[in-house]
Design a protein around this motif. Structure first.
Motif, PDB file in Angstrom:
ATOM      1  N   VAL A   1      11.644  -7.669 -17.376  1.00 60.38           N
ATOM      2  CA  VAL A   1      11.059  -6.420 -16.859  1.00 60.38           C
ATOM      3  C   VAL A   1      11.721  -5.223 -17.532  1.00 60.38           C
ATOM      4  O   VAL A   1      11.040  -4.264 -17.922  1.00 60.38           O
ATOM      5  N   ARG A   2      13.029  -5.278 -17.698  1.00 64.79           N
ATOM      6  CA  ARG A   2      13.730  -4.194 -18.406  1.00 64.79           C
ATOM      7  C   ARG A   2      13.187  -4.050 -19.826  1.00 64.79           C
ATOM      8  O   ARG A   2      12.955  -2.940 -20.305  1.00 64.79           O
ATOM      9  N   LYS A   3      12.984  -5.178 -20.493  1.00 61.81           N
ATOM     10  CA  LYS A   3      12.457  -5.152 -21.860  1.00 61.81           C
ATOM     11  C   LYS A   3      11.048  -4.559 -21.881  1.00 61.81           C
ATOM     12  O   LYS A   3      10.711  -3.766 -22.770  1.00 61.81           O
ATOM     13  N   LEU A   4      10.246  -4.916 -20.898  1.00 62.62           N
ATOM     14  CA  LEU A   4       8.885  -4.387 -20.810  1.00 62.62           C
ATOM     15  C   LEU A   4       8.900  -2.868 -20.658  1.00 62.62           C
ATOM     16  O   LEU A   4       8.138  -2.160 -21.323  1.00 62.62           O
ATOM     17  N   PHE A   5       9.784  -2.362 -19.803  1.00 57.92           N
ATOM     18  CA  PHE A   5       9.898  -0.910 -19.640  1.00 57.92           C
ATOM     19  C   PHE A   5      10.399  -0.254 -20.924  1.00 57.92           C
ATOM     20  O   PHE A   5       9.959   0.844 -21.273  1.00 57.92           O
ATOM     21  N   THR A   6      11.304  -0.905 -21.624  1.00 63.99           N
ATOM     22  CA  THR A   6      11.799  -0.361 -22.892  1.00 63.99           C
ATOM     23  C   THR A   6      10.658  -0.247 -23.896  1.00 63.99           C
ATOM     24  O   THR A   6      10.546   0.754 -24.609  1.00 63.99           O
ATOM     25  N   GLU A   7       9.817  -1.266 -23.935  1.00 63.39           N
ATOM     26  CA  GLU A   7       8.682  -1.248 -24.859  1.00 63.39           C
ATOM     27  C   GLU A   7       7.634  -0.214 -24.445  1.00 63.39           C
ATOM     28  O   GLU A   7       6.966   0.367 -25.297  1.00 63.39           O
ATOM     29  N   MET A   8       7.492   0.015 -23.139  1.00 69.18           N
ATOM     30  CA  MET A   8       6.533   1.009 -22.648  1.00 69.18           C
ATOM     31  C   MET A   8       6.935   2.414 -23.062  1.00 69.18           C
ATOM     32  O   MET A   8       6.108   3.195 -23.525  1.00 69.18           O
ATOM     33  N   ASP A   9       8.216   2.738 -22.823  1.00 67.92           N
ATOM     34  CA  ASP A   9       8.682   4.106 -23.057  1.00 67.92           C
ATOM     35  C   ASP A   9      10.199   4.080 -23.236  1.00 67.92           C
ATOM     36  O   ASP A   9      10.955   4.204 -22.270  1.00 67.92           O
ATOM     37  N   ASP A  10      10.603   3.929 -24.473  1.00 65.81           N
ATOM     38  CA  ASP A  10      12.029   3.811 -24.782  1.00 65.81           C
ATOM     39  C   ASP A  10      12.805   5.066 -24.399  1.00 65.81           C
ATOM     40  O   ASP A  10      13.922   4.982 -23.891  1.00 65.81           O
ATOM     41  N   VAL A  11      12.220   6.224 -24.610  1.00 62.06           N
ATOM     42  CA  VAL A  11      12.902   7.487 -24.298  1.00 62.06           C
ATOM     43  C   VAL A  11      13.152   7.596 -22.793  1.00 62.06           C
ATOM     44  O   VAL A  11      14.255   7.942 -22.358  1.00 62.06           O
TER      45      VAL A  11
END
Length: 157
Positions: free
Chosen positions: A98-108
């Motif tokens: 899930v953390r990786k998914l959020f990183t891919e969604m919006d890294d900033v």
């Protein structure tokens, strides 16, 4: 808490989220994701696992992605705590996904939430140190007072 009821609750919520429109979702997303965050942090692995499975549902991920600026700051501390402390390997892996998914969604946004989380943790550590120092000061002050009759004395182990 009753973990089986929590798992059933999460199943019902998932069914509702599959059919909900964006406007209705936006009305309920803040309290909903506070509750989902509590479920993610559950020590009962089935509850945490079921909550993390929401991110396996494309419809729900779409709702989350469109509202990530509101949802990620709510859910980020939960994900970090789980990533660092959860005992169950499956829950830990799902949390990292899930953390990786959020990183891919919006890294900033993810990095901003991460920085804010670190800052909050540092503040909590500082507050705890201040509290400990205050107690030490009180203990020292109490131990330096002469003992009088019928006086309660604080004794440290």
């Amino acid at each position: 808490t009753n973990s089986q009821k929590e798992v059933m609750f999460l199943g019902e919520v998932e069914e509702i989220l599959e059919a909900i429109n964006m406007g209705e979702f936006q009305k309920i997303m803040v309290p909903l994701f506070w509750r989902i965050g509590c479920c993610i942090n559950s020590f009962h692995f089935q509850v945490a696992e079921r909550a993390l499975f929401f991110w396996n549902n494309d419809q729900i991920v779409n709702l989350i992605a469109h509202n990530r600026h509101v949802i990620l700051p709510i859910i980020f501390p939960t994900l970090e705590n789980n990533a660092q402390n959860h005992w169950n390997q499956v829950v830990l892996n799902l949390t990292l996904n899930v953390r990786k998914l959020f990183t891919e969604m919006d890294d900033v946004l993810f990095l901003a939430c991460h920085a804010h989380f670190r800052e909050e943790q540092a503040n909590l550590t500082l507050e705890e140190e201040k509290r400990k120092e205050a107690w030490e000061h009180l203990e020292n002050a109490a131990s330096s007072q002469p003992i009088a009759r019928n006086t309660v004395v604080l004794v440290t182990p």
